[in-house]
Design an enzyme around this catalytic site. Structure first.
Site, PDB file in Angstrom:
ATOM      1  N   GLY A  58       0.838  -1.193   0.000  1.00 34.97           N
ATOM      2  CA  GLY A  58       0.000   0.000   0.000  1.00 34.97           C
ATOM      3  C   GLY A  58       0.871   1.239   0.000  1.00 34.97           C
ATOM      4  N   CYS A  84       5.304  -6.204   1.455  1.00 33.75           N
ATOM      5  CA  CYS A  84       5.724  -4.804   1.494  1.00 33.75           C
ATOM      6  C   CYS A  84       5.092  -4.084   2.697  1.00 33.75           C
ATOM      7  CB  CYS A  84       5.371  -4.174   0.149  1.00 33.75           C
ATOM      8  SG  CYS A  84       6.263  -2.681  -0.158  1.00 33.75           S
ATOM      9  N   TYR A  85       4.121  -3.196   2.466  1.00 33.64           N
ATOM     10  CA  TYR A  85       3.471  -2.527   3.608  1.00 33.64           C
ATOM     11  C   TYR A  85       2.946  -3.573   4.603  1.00 33.64           C
ATOM     12  CZ  TYR A  85      -0.185   0.188   6.023  1.00 33.64           C
ATOM     13  OH  TYR A  85      -0.993   0.773   6.958  1.00 33.64           O
ATOM     14  N   HIS A 169       7.457  -7.725  -4.076  1.00 32.90           N
ATOM     15  CA  HIS A 169       6.144  -8.174  -4.578  1.00 32.90           C
ATOM     16  C   HIS A 169       6.283  -9.476  -5.365  1.00 32.90           C
ATOM     17  CE1 HIS A 169       3.631  -4.672  -3.587  1.00 32.90           C
ATOM     18  NE2 HIS A 169       4.792  -4.051  -3.585  1.00 32.90           N
ATOM     19  N   GLU A 171       4.018 -11.187  -6.559  1.00 32.48           N
ATOM     20  CA  GLU A 171       2.914 -11.338  -7.514  1.00 32.48           C
ATOM     21  C   GLU A 171       3.189 -10.686  -8.866  1.00 32.48           C
ATOM     22  OE1 GLU A 171       3.068  -9.442  -4.878  1.00 32.48           O
ATOM     23  OE2 GLU A 171       1.846  -7.625  -4.998  1.00 32.48           O
ATOM     24  N   ASP A 226     -18.110 -10.683 -22.668  1.00 30.79           N
ATOM     25  CA  ASP A 226     -18.712 -10.882 -21.344  1.00 30.79           C
ATOM     26  C   ASP A 226     -20.205 -11.213 -21.435  1.00 30.79           C
ATOM     27  OD1 ASP A 226     -16.189 -10.131 -20.638  1.00 30.79           O
ATOM     28  OD2 ASP A 226     -16.742  -8.063 -20.183  1.00 30.79           O
ATOM     29  N   LYS A 374     -10.981 -11.388 -17.032  1.00 28.88           N
ATOM     30  CA  LYS A 374     -11.326 -11.536 -18.451  1.00 28.88           C
ATOM     31  C   LYS A 374     -10.805 -12.843 -19.066  1.00 28.88           C
ATOM     32  CE  LYS A 374     -12.978  -9.137 -22.024  1.00 28.88           C
ATOM     33  NZ  LYS A 374     -14.113  -8.224 -21.943  1.00 28.88           N
TER      34      LYS A 374
END
Ligand code: XMP
Length: 518
Positions: A58, A84-85, A169, A171, A226, A374
């Protein structure tokens, strides 16, 4: 599966990468849900517990912010991963020391293990790390497992409890072995068993669809990925009680008409085309302001849809109770912004959508894709038997070519955009460009330029080609397509489309430009 049964709660502290934690976790087979700190408190008070918690990064500094997170950290010894945060919150909570760094700095960092390696990782690897606050002293009972080359503590793990905290991170794509590290947390530390796959995703979406029981379901069908997948899924579960209405606002491209005809022929969907071309054109007559055009198209859509559906209900003696929408997870998360108390970001363009419909028509919402990204929707579409090219269509905006004719809209301008777009579309397929581009279209510019047609001087309009690559439309880069392709498109447009003497290429990224021109 109901949302509160997700294995992992990802607490969103506002990192730009939070969605990626969910993505990567799903790729590893673990379901997760992004929630705010406030929502986690509410659920905890109700007695709910996840199987693991991830505290996201964050923009705040633990030395200044007032997030009340104490109730969550260490609760019931739940496996916790701090990123991180999130790492700094954990360190602060358990008595470690955090040093303030330079605001908002990210960069590559080379890490090495202090002791045992995490399975799958080499002795040294590169990650994407924040140079903002960082832990300078690990809390008691935590061991430092990873250090960066410039001596920053990059990873700590509790000696006996299921807690892992990372300064970087795992990710993001820039972090090597990020998935190995997440897997280590989920499998070795949290001892979770995977629960997410294309199959479970489909079962869950079907369960959501079946919750409407015997009621009639209405779908504002656009033929886009969609709405097509949502309608096909619901049709499979609910049969002909799902009715799709396709509004022809006269601002569509030839490929859209062709696509709808194809879907009517080749799918079992119940699709009704509402021809409203004249109504839209009469309402737009003389209007040149982009925002007003969008609003007119949006409100006319709602008006005409409501009227036609009521007529249909009366003539077929049925009553719709649900509105089917192809809402995806990124839209759901956006509306749960951790910063919503500070006010939402300003509207850059008002997007036309069917937002006002449910209240006006007294309909309940059915959103069976609300937990999906998606590319998962595309996988689901193919699982449901939809053709590859149907679930990989480029996005097309609700206001259609109405926002691609700059300034006032008239029939001749519509034809210029339709014809030039069709040429672009055909050549993208002929020269194998379609799948390497995220979105592509033509825009009619309201300027005349001098040219030569045949032997005569011409003073005609300009078509601009816009081709972009993106993942979600929030940011984009102009696409680097072959010169041969561009030259073919240009020569066909200037030769075949009446009133066009010149073709230009848009080489603007987003930001600062938006993808559409209006
Ligand atoms: P912008 O122009 O905002 O576009 O960079 C980002 C993506 O959104 C699409 N877009 C819309 N889609 N209704 C829609 O359904 C709209 O009003 C609208 N405006 C833009 C655009 O085509 C691009 O994919």
């Amino acid at each position: 599966m109901d949302q509160q049964e997700r294995l992992i709660w990802i607490i969103d502290f506002g990192s730009q990468y939070t969605q990626l934690i969910t993505r990567k976790s799903r790729e590893l087979g673990f379901s997760s849900e992004i929630i705010t700190l406030k929502e986690s408190r509410k659920r905890i008070e109700e007695g709910l517990r996840p199987k693991a918690i991830v505290l996201s990064g964050g923009p705040m500094s633990v030395s200044e912010d007032k997030n009340d997170y104490e109730f969550l950290i260490g609760l019931d010894d739940l496996p916790t991963l701090g990123i991180c945060y999130g790492m700094q919150l954990m360190a602060k909570h358990w008595g470690g020391e955090v040093e303030k760094g330079l605001q908002g700095e990210y960069g590559h960092a080379k890490l090495h293990f202090e002791g045992d390696k995490i399975p799958g990782c080499p002795a040294e690897f590169n990650v994407w790390m924040s140079h903002f606050d960082h832990v300078i002293k690990a809390p008691k009972d935590f061991k430092t497992i990873l250090m960066s080359k410039n001596n920053i503590i990059a990873g700590i793990e509790h000696e006996s409890k299921p807690y892992l905290a990372l300064q970087f991170h795992p990710e993001v794509e820039h972090s090597e072995h990020g998935k190995d590290i997440l897997r280590y947390f989920y499998e070795d530390i949290a001892k979770l068993k995977s629960d997410w796959s294309a199959k479970t995703m489909l079962i869950e979406a079907k369960e959501l669809a079946s919750s409407v029981g015997d009621e009639y379901v209405l779908c504002a069908f656009s033929g886009g990925v969609d709405s097509l997948v949502a309608a096909t899924l619901c049709h499979e579960v609910l049969g002909d009680k799902v009715h799709c209405f396709f509004v022809d606002n006269g601002l569509l491209r030839p490929q859209d008409y062709h696509h709808i005809e194809l879907l009517k022929r080749e799918t079992p969907l119940n699709i009704e085309v509402l021809d409203c071309k004249e109504l839209f054109l009469s309402k737009l007559d003389g209007e040149g302001d982009p925002e007003t055009k969008r609003k007119i198209i949006g409100t006319t859509f709602i008006e005409v849809f409501e009227k036609k559906v009521h007529e249909y209900e009366a003539s077929h003696k049925i009553e719709f109770k649900y509105l089917l929408q192809g809402t995806l997870y990124p839209d759901v998360i956006e509306s749960l912004s951790p910063h919503d108390e500070d006010g939402k970001s300003s509207t850059i363009k008002s997007h036309h959508n069917v937002g006002g419909l449910p209240e006006r028509m007294n309909l309940k919402l059915l959103e069976p894709l609300r937990f999906l990204f998606k590319d998962e929707v595309r996988v689901m579409g193919e699982q449901l038997g939809l053709k590859h090219e149907w679930v990989h269509r480029h996005p097309f905006p609700g206001p259609g070519i109405g926002i691609r004719i700059l300034g006032k809209i008239d029939q001749k301008s519509i034809v210029k955009v339709q014809e030039s777009d069709q040429i672009l579309f055909e050549e993208m397929h002929n020269l194998d460009v379609y799948n390497s581009v995220w979105q592509a279209f033509t825009v009619l510019l309201p300027v005349n330029t001098v040219g030569v047609k045949g032997d005569a001087r011409a003073y005609e309009q300009v078509i601009c080609l816009r081709l972009v690559n993106s993942t979600d439309g929030m940011t984009a880069e102009w696409s680097d397509v072959p010169r041969k392709f561009l030259s073919k498109v240009s020569s066909r447009i200037t030769n075949e489309v009446a009133g066009i003497t010149r073709v230009v290429l848009d080489i603007t990224s987003k930001p600062p430009g938006t993808i559409e021109w209006e």
